[in-house]
Scaffold this active site. Structure first.
Site, PDB file in Angstrom:
ATOM      1  N   LYS A   1      47.886  53.703  47.145  1.00  0.00           N
ATOM      2  CA  LYS A   1      47.701  53.131  45.740  1.00  0.00           C
ATOM      3  C   LYS A   1      47.356  53.933  44.533  1.00  0.00           C
ATOM      4  O   LYS A   1      48.020  53.644  43.465  1.00  0.00           O
ATOM      5  CB  LYS A   1      46.365  52.283  45.793  1.00  0.00           C
ATOM      6  CG  LYS A   1      46.322  51.141  46.877  1.00  0.00           C
ATOM      7  CD  LYS A   1      45.103  50.288  47.238  1.00  0.00           C
ATOM      8  CE  LYS A   1      45.293  49.574  48.317  1.00  0.00           C
ATOM      9  NZ  LYS A   1      43.992  48.787  48.837  1.00  0.00           N
TER      10      LYS A   1
ATOM     11  N   GLN B   1      37.649  49.183  48.664  1.00  0.00           N
ATOM     12  CA  GLN B   1      38.585  49.419  49.795  1.00  0.00           C
ATOM     13  C   GLN B   1      37.724  48.942  51.008  1.00  0.00           C
ATOM     14  O   GLN B   1      36.655  49.630  51.428  1.00  0.00           O
ATOM     15  CB  GLN B   1      39.091  50.819  49.717  1.00  0.00           C
ATOM     16  CG  GLN B   1      39.902  51.067  51.229  1.00  0.00           C
ATOM     17  CD  GLN B   1      41.276  50.366  50.939  1.00  0.00           C
ATOM     18  OE1 GLN B   1      41.687  50.304  49.907  1.00  0.00           O
ATOM     19  NE2 GLN B   1      41.810  49.762  51.961  1.00  0.00           N
TER      20      GLN B   1
ATOM     21  N   ASP C   1      41.897  42.947  43.181  1.00  0.00           N
ATOM     22  CA  ASP C   1      41.990  42.266  44.506  1.00  0.00           C
ATOM     23  C   ASP C   1      42.285  40.744  44.319  1.00  0.00           C
ATOM     24  O   ASP C   1      42.754  40.106  45.497  1.00  0.00           O
ATOM     25  CB  ASP C   1      41.131  42.491  45.429  1.00  0.00           C
ATOM     26  CG  ASP C   1      41.919  43.293  46.607  1.00  0.00           C
ATOM     27  OD1 ASP C   1      43.078  43.513  46.542  1.00  0.00           O
ATOM     28  OD2 ASP C   1      40.915  43.891  47.463  1.00  0.00           O
TER      29      ASP C   1
END
Length: 292
Positions: A57, A101, A124
């Protein structure tokens, strides 16, 4: 006449195309706004798979011009400490997207932390406010993996209106938002899962089959309707008899390739699209925040 092998939906190539588009947008916007977009990925502990995902990422961010404000915390970090960090990032004008995460160490509650992220910085797309906006068909940040699937289907001009779509999997991360997005595109949607009775009969009816149960090889060739579009969201690491590990999906790729018309590979299908949509969400937040 023997049937041709399914055409692969190349998520890796499409992700590169999206990165190029985002680079152009950021290059044009940054002089007017005075700063680049910012993404903060928070990782707790030393899970090797998580570390690899976070690294990917951050590399993708660097590629398009997004500033990384990632933070890595030791395994014993408390919930309160992480809540304080998220609160500070919510108020940091340089940060447009925040991502925790997963998975987290067992003593931390992911849902509690997710609720702390401001909905407009929810990179997200999993905050209850953004899921509610999806249910209502309102604009908002969308869950990255299902949004990536929809973008992939659109790229290959696969029609969805009126089609029978089956989503195997019911997680809040993929299955449920995936079903809502397909419904929004006028597909007729069935949600199934590993406990559904006679799963084969359900999947054989699918024009669009999304496998997102997290079970290696769950979908076999005899479960697929000839000419169907099969999207494999599964990312399962399996180890063979020789101790070698590899990534496999929820679909038996080789056998299904002789039945389906379109198929996503694993790796190289949905995975790269998830990261591309994370960056897309961050840039969308950046542009919206700077117009406000």
């Amino acid at each position: 006449m023997e049937r041709q092998t399914a055409k692969l939906l190349d998520g890796k190539a499409l992700a590169e195309k999206i990165y190029h588009q985002l680079t152009v947008v950021i290059t044009e916007s940054q002089p007017k706004i005075g700063r680049p977009p910012g993404l903060a990925v928070l990782m707790v502990g030393d899970n090797p798979a998580s570390a690899a995902y976070v690294g990917n990422k951050e590399k993708a961010c660097a590629k398009v011009g997004i500033a990384s404000f990632g933070k890595h915390f030791p395994t014993n970090t408390s919930l309160g400490e992480l809540e304080d960090v998220i609160a500070a990032l919510n108020h940091d004008p340089r940060v447009d997207g925040i991502l925790v995460q997963l998975p987290l160490p067992k003593h931390l509650d992911a849902v509690t932390l997710l609720h702390q992220i401001h909905p407009d910085k929810d990179a997200d797309g999993l905050h209850p406010v953004n899921l509610g906006r999806l249910v209502r068909g309102e604009a908002g940040l969308r869950s990255c993996t299902p949004a990536g699937v929809m973008r992939l289907l659109a790229e290959y001009k696969i029609p969805l209106a009126g089609k029978q779509a089956v989503v195997v999997g019911r997680s809040i991360l993929v299955g449920k938002p995936m079903a809502l997005m397909l419904l929004e595109a006028d597909a007729t949607v069935t949600i199934a899962h590993s406990r559904s009775h006679n799963l084969k009969a359900i999947t054989q009816n699918a024009d669009i089959l999304i496998a997102a149960a997290g079970l290696p090889g769950l979908i076999t060739a005899d479960m697929v309707k000839p000419g169907a579009v099969v999207v494999d969201v599964g990312m399962n690491r399996v180890t063979d008899a020789n101790g070698k590990s590899r990534l496999v999906g929820d679909v038996h790729l080789e056998a299904t390739a002789g039945v389906a018309e379109f198929l996503t590979p694993v790796p190289g299908g949905v995975g790269p699209m998830t990261v591309a949509m994370l960056l897309q969400n961050t840039v969308s937040s950046y542009l919206r925040a700077t117009k406000a």
